[in-house]
Design an enzyme around this catalytic site. Structure first.
Site, mmCIF file in Angstrom:
data_model
loop_
_atom_site.group_PDB
_atom_site.id
_atom_site.type_symbol
_atom_site.label_atom_id
_atom_site.label_comp_id
_atom_site.label_asym_id
_atom_site.label_seq_id
_atom_site.Cartn_x
_atom_site.Cartn_y
_atom_site.Cartn_z
ATOM 1 N N CYS A 199 0.788 -1.049 -0.024
ATOM 2 C CA CYS A 199 0.059 0.075 0.134
ATOM 3 C C CYS A 199 0.820 1.288 0.007
ATOM 4 O O CYS A 199 1.573 1.454 0.996
ATOM 5 C CB CYS A 199 -0.806 -0.076 1.147
ATOM 6 S SG CYS A 199 -1.798 1.449 1.514
ATOM 7 N N CYS B 105 0.019 3.709 2.875
ATOM 8 C CA CYS B 105 0.643 3.338 4.175
ATOM 9 C C CYS B 105 2.118 3.436 4.122
ATOM 10 O O CYS B 105 2.446 4.099 5.197
ATOM 11 C CB CYS B 105 0.322 1.719 4.126
ATOM 12 S SG CYS B 105 -1.378 1.152 4.247
#
Length: 189
Positions: A74, A77
């Site tokens: 991600c 993230c």
């Protein structure tokens, strides 16, 4: 006979030159390989996850909790990893920082319970372990900090239910619009 004496010396010279070139190529290859092995944000996520408070501990130690659903692939993230590390250093004694990797099927009950459909997905838990707010996607450092301070003070979170840039996710671990979770929602042609 003098040609025979010159020939071996030329051969020795070529062997030395070729050996030096081979040595330089090996040294350059090793340097390049080691240079590419520098830690990445993804490794930083792994490190943070390893040092995170286990969920069972967080639910029972009487401290408020910031629970993050994340994945190493991600990009959102990864982009937030540095800010979260700094916030953990500043607030770690007052708040549990829990990280749950959505790629680990162990966390499927929590993924379903908190309706995780994009990451990063943050759930704020009060001292009793009850969810009081959620935010989805990239959040600025200042927003996370304000929410953490409110969480510690047992006050309403000023940015509860905020939404930022996310990576799509569903409980099967696949992006709804693609079979590759690393596509971040891009259409496959």
């Amino acid at each position: 006979m003098s040609d025979n004496l010159t020939q071996p010396q030329g051969t020795v010279g070529k062997r030395i030159r070729n050996s030096l070139i081979a040595f330089a190529a090996i040294a350059l290859s090793v340097s390049l390989f080691l240079g590419l092995q520098t830690p990445t944000e993804s490794a930083s996520l792994d490190g943070q996850a390893e040092s995170a408070v286990p969920l069972e501990v967080a639910l029972n130690n009487g401290k408020p909790t910031l629970m993050e659903f994340y994945a190493n692939w991600c990009t959102s993230c990864q982009a937030m990893a540095k800010d979260l590390q700094e916030l953990k250093q500043d607030y770690g004694s007052d708040v549990n920082f829990v990280m749950l990797n959505v790629d680990n099927s162990k966390w499927l009950p929590e993924i379903l319970r908190y309706r995780v459909d994009g990451i990063p997905h943050f759930v704020y838990l009060n001292r009793q372990g009850d969810a009081i707010a959620q935010t989805l996607g990239e959040q600025p450092h200042s927003v996370l900090q304000a929410d953490l301070e409110a969480l510690i003070a047992n006050a309403p979170l000023p940015y509860a239910n905020a939404t930022g840039k996310t990576s799509e996710f569903n409980a099967q671990g696949q992006s709804p619009s693609s079979s590759d979770p690393r596509s971040h929602g891009a259409q496959v042609q």
